[in-house]
Motif scaffolding. Sequence first.
Motif, mmCIF file in Angstrom:
data_model
loop_
_atom_site.group_PDB
_atom_site.id
_atom_site.type_symbol
_atom_site.label_atom_id
_atom_site.label_comp_id
_atom_site.label_asym_id
_atom_site.label_seq_id
_atom_site.Cartn_x
_atom_site.Cartn_y
_atom_site.Cartn_z
ATOM 1 N N VAL A 86 0.843 -1.206 0.000
ATOM 2 C CA VAL A 86 0.000 0.000 0.000
ATOM 3 C C VAL A 86 0.876 1.253 0.000
ATOM 4 C CG1 VAL A 86 -1.678 1.310 1.368
ATOM 5 C CG2 VAL A 86 -1.948 -1.157 1.112
ATOM 6 N N LYS A 87 1.933 1.238 0.812
ATOM 7 C CA LYS A 87 2.770 2.436 0.902
ATOM 8 C C LYS A 87 3.475 2.736 -0.432
ATOM 9 C CE LYS A 87 7.059 0.589 2.754
ATOM 10 N NZ LYS A 87 7.992 0.536 3.858
ATOM 11 N N ASP A 88 3.803 1.674 -1.181
ATOM 12 C CA ASP A 88 4.471 1.884 -2.472
ATOM 13 C C ASP A 88 3.502 2.434 -3.509
ATOM 14 O OD1 ASP A 88 6.932 1.066 -1.522
ATOM 15 O OD2 ASP A 88 6.422 -1.040 -1.836
ATOM 16 N N LEU A 89 2.249 1.957 -3.440
ATOM 17 C CA LEU A 89 1.225 2.462 -4.361
ATOM 18 C C LEU A 89 1.028 3.968 -4.119
ATOM 19 C CD1 LEU A 89 -0.976 1.603 -6.475
ATOM 20 C CD2 LEU A 89 -2.564 1.565 -4.573
ATOM 21 N N LEU A 90 0.952 4.339 -2.832
ATOM 22 C CA LEU A 90 0.752 5.762 -2.498
ATOM 23 C C LEU A 90 1.990 6.581 -2.869
ATOM 24 C CD1 LEU A 90 -1.105 5.397 0.915
ATOM 25 C CD2 LEU A 90 -2.086 5.965 -1.313
ATOM 26 N N LYS A 91 3.142 5.956 -2.720
ATOM 27 C CA LYS A 91 4.401 6.634 -3.077
ATOM 28 C C LYS A 91 4.426 6.947 -4.577
ATOM 29 C CE LYS A 91 9.294 5.525 -3.082
ATOM 30 N NZ LYS A 91 10.273 4.529 -2.645
ATOM 31 N N ILE A 117 -9.114 5.018 -3.986
ATOM 32 C CA ILE A 117 -9.520 6.426 -3.844
ATOM 33 C C ILE A 117 -8.357 7.235 -3.248
ATOM 34 C CG2 ILE A 117 -11.099 8.011 -2.636
ATOM 35 C CD1 ILE A 117 -13.218 5.691 -2.831
ATOM 36 N N ALA A 118 -7.710 6.652 -2.214
ATOM 37 C CA ALA A 118 -6.571 7.343 -1.577
ATOM 38 C C ALA A 118 -5.472 7.601 -2.603
ATOM 39 C CB ALA A 118 -6.033 6.510 -0.422
ATOM 40 N N SER A 119 -5.229 6.626 -3.488
ATOM 41 C CA SER A 119 -4.135 6.810 -4.458
ATOM 42 C C SER A 119 -4.498 7.883 -5.489
ATOM 43 C CB SER A 119 -3.742 5.486 -5.115
ATOM 44 O OG SER A 119 -4.716 5.093 -6.034
ATOM 45 N N LEU A 120 -5.787 8.050 -5.760
ATOM 46 C CA LEU A 120 -6.181 9.122 -6.692
ATOM 47 C C LEU A 120 -6.078 10.489 -5.997
ATOM 48 C CD1 LEU A 120 -7.107 8.775 -9.638
ATOM 49 C CD2 LEU A 120 -9.388 9.380 -8.914
ATOM 50 N N LEU A 121 -6.449 10.490 -4.701
ATOM 51 C CA LEU A 121 -6.358 11.742 -3.937
ATOM 52 C C LEU A 121 -4.907 12.211 -3.823
ATOM 53 C CD1 LEU A 121 -8.844 10.966 -0.988
ATOM 54 C CD2 LEU A 121 -9.235 12.570 -2.872
ATOM 55 N N ALA A 122 -3.988 11.233 -3.902
ATOM 56 C CA ALA A 122 -2.561 11.551 -3.758
ATOM 57 C C ALA A 122 -2.021 12.323 -4.955
ATOM 58 C CB ALA A 122 -1.774 10.253 -3.603
ATOM 59 N N ARG A 123 -2.700 12.148 -6.095
ATOM 60 C CA ARG A 123 -2.180 12.767 -7.320
ATOM 61 C C ARG A 123 -2.708 14.181 -7.477
ATOM 62 N NH1 ARG A 123 -3.870 8.684 -11.743
ATOM 63 N NH2 ARG A 123 -2.916 10.226 -13.091
ATOM 64 N N LYS A 124 -1.878 15.046 -7.996
ATOM 65 C CA LYS A 124 -2.336 16.426 -8.226
ATOM 66 C C LYS A 124 -2.963 16.471 -9.610
ATOM 67 C CE LYS A 124 0.358 18.346 -4.749
ATOM 68 N NZ LYS A 124 0.202 17.081 -4.056
ATOM 69 N N LEU A 142 -4.694 7.824 3.886
ATOM 70 C CA LEU A 142 -5.455 6.652 4.339
ATOM 71 C C LEU A 142 -6.520 7.077 5.343
ATOM 72 C CD1 LEU A 142 -2.683 3.905 4.623
ATOM 73 C CD2 LEU A 142 -4.407 4.162 2.861
ATOM 74 N N TYR A 143 -6.148 8.008 6.225
ATOM 75 C CA TYR A 143 -7.119 8.533 7.201
ATOM 76 C C TYR A 143 -8.321 9.147 6.487
ATOM 77 C CZ TYR A 143 -9.150 11.566 10.740
ATOM 78 O OH TYR A 143 -10.037 12.211 11.576
ATOM 79 N N ASP A 144 -8.055 9.861 5.400
ATOM 80 C CA ASP A 144 -9.124 10.538 4.647
ATOM 81 C C ASP A 144 -10.146 9.569 4.061
ATOM 82 O OD1 ASP A 144 -8.188 13.026 5.137
ATOM 83 O OD2 ASP A 144 -7.192 13.307 3.198
ATOM 84 N N VAL A 145 -9.741 8.318 3.852
ATOM 85 C CA VAL A 145 -10.698 7.342 3.323
ATOM 86 C C VAL A 145 -11.120 6.349 4.409
ATOM 87 C CG1 VAL A 145 -9.939 7.526 0.922
ATOM 88 C CG2 VAL A 145 -8.830 5.867 2.416
ATOM 89 N N GLY A 146 -10.811 6.684 5.654
ATOM 90 C CA GLY A 146 -11.282 5.878 6.784
ATOM 91 C C GLY A 146 -10.466 4.629 7.064
ATOM 92 N N LEU A 147 -9.180 4.634 6.662
ATOM 93 C CA LEU A 147 -8.337 3.475 6.955
ATOM 94 C C LEU A 147 -7.231 3.874 7.930
ATOM 95 C CD1 LEU A 147 -7.802 1.948 3.373
ATOM 96 C CD2 LEU A 147 -9.239 1.013 5.175
ATOM 97 N N CYS A 148 -6.877 2.935 8.821
ATOM 98 C CA CYS A 148 -5.824 3.217 9.794
ATOM 99 C C CYS A 148 -4.461 2.869 9.170
ATOM 100 C CB CYS A 148 -6.075 2.398 11.045
ATOM 101 S SG CYS A 148 -4.769 2.562 12.238
ATOM 102 N N ALA A 149 -3.608 3.869 9.054
ATOM 103 C CA ALA A 149 -2.327 3.703 8.359
ATOM 104 C C ALA A 149 -1.510 2.548 8.928
ATOM 105 C CB ALA A 149 -1.536 4.998 8.427
ATOM 106 N N ASP A 179 6.671 10.741 1.440
ATOM 107 C CA ASP A 179 6.237 11.427 2.662
ATOM 108 C C ASP A 179 5.274 10.547 3.467
ATOM 109 O OD1 ASP A 179 5.099 13.062 4.542
ATOM 110 O OD2 ASP A 179 4.826 14.774 3.186
ATOM 111 N N ASN A 180 5.810 9.909 4.515
ATOM 112 C CA ASN A 180 5.022 8.977 5.306
ATOM 113 C C ASN A 180 3.810 9.650 5.948
ATOM 114 O OD1 ASN A 180 4.909 6.230 6.247
ATOM 115 N ND2 ASN A 180 5.231 7.097 8.289
ATOM 116 N N GLY A 181 4.011 10.878 6.390
ATOM 117 C CA GLY A 181 2.913 11.637 7.025
ATOM 118 C C GLY A 181 1.761 11.843 6.053
ATOM 119 N N LEU A 182 2.120 12.188 4.816
ATOM 120 C CA LEU A 182 1.097 12.403 3.774
ATOM 121 C C LEU A 182 0.342 11.092 3.496
ATOM 122 C CD1 LEU A 182 -0.145 14.148 1.384
ATOM 123 C CD2 LEU A 182 1.603 13.087 -0.029
ATOM 124 N N HIS A 183 1.093 9.984 3.416
ATOM 125 C CA HIS A 183 0.458 8.694 3.150
ATOM 126 C C HIS A 183 -0.520 8.337 4.263
ATOM 127 C CE1 HIS A 183 4.273 7.606 0.623
ATOM 128 N NE2 HIS A 183 3.567 8.600 0.123
#
Length: 247
Positions: free
Chosen positions: A97-102, A146-153, A117-124, A109-113
């Motif tokens: 999961v962390k690599d997908l978000l990366k 959804i989290a991975s799409l939110l990660a992209r600008k 996850l928090y934004d979609v209701g998952l515990c990091a 940025d671990n904090g951002l990841h």
Amino acid sequence: MLELRDVHVTANDETGTVTVLQGINLTLEDNKIYVMTGPNGGGKTSIAKTIMGIYRPSRGKILLDGADITEKSITERARLGIGYAFQQPPRFKGIKVKDLLKIAAGNDDNGLHCDLLYDVGLCAQDYLEREINSSFSGGELKRIEIASLLARKLKVAIFDEPEAGIDLWSFQKLTETFAGLREKYRGTLVIISHQERILRLADRVILVSGGRVSEITTPEKFLAEIEIVTADCRCRTDCIKGEVANA
Ligand SMILES: Nc1ncnc2c1ncn2[C@@H]1O[C@H](COP(=O)(O)OP(=O)(O)OP(=O)(O)O)[C@@H](O)[C@H]1O
Ligand SMILES: [Mg+2]
């Protein structure tokens, strides 16, 4: 700004060629939230797939900030800042999961990841190190996508029924996240949804049925019209009358 001009899409199935979209005209402005809704099979996912380049128009044009992108591939459109979270997300097997978000965020940025996850209701803590495989539930997978799409600008982000298969608690969090995007997000947000709470977030509601855009309106007007249609529905009364007559 994204524009669809007289977009037609056909597909082939076992019965031959079917018309999926017929003459879609849409102008989606920056900094606006659009919620696309309408009956099942109306053409919402097909519009999203056409914007993403998964479906190719047989006629018509797609323009991004005035430039014609009709012939551009999915990858080129992704590079231009168009993103789509599938109604039924594919499984990116063998990746954590962390690599997908990366990859999606383009940083480590671990904090951002954790925030994503928090934004979609998952515990990091429970998810970052997990490898995406068949052990994930449909709802977990959906929220990670959804989290991975939110990660992209993104210039244009399309979420296809983000609420589908998601529990009430996560849905609450997700609705807050989408509401918060209004302040944070500079691009165009398109959410395909059947949920009133999501509809209420929209600047404009786009009603899609029979492969066409049948109405573009405000959430207030749209919800008021639904009440009238529901109140006017004669099927049940006629049906009950029929039952009485048959009794
Ligand atoms: N690749 C395809 N081949 C054949 N028919 C297709 C194809 N893609 C879409 N369709 C048809 O086009 C219509 C619109 O489908 P679409 O998935 O866009 O609907 P939708 O509005 O997203 O529905 P739902 O609310 O159920 O998700 C449906 O009748 C569907 O069967
Ligand atoms: Mg759909």
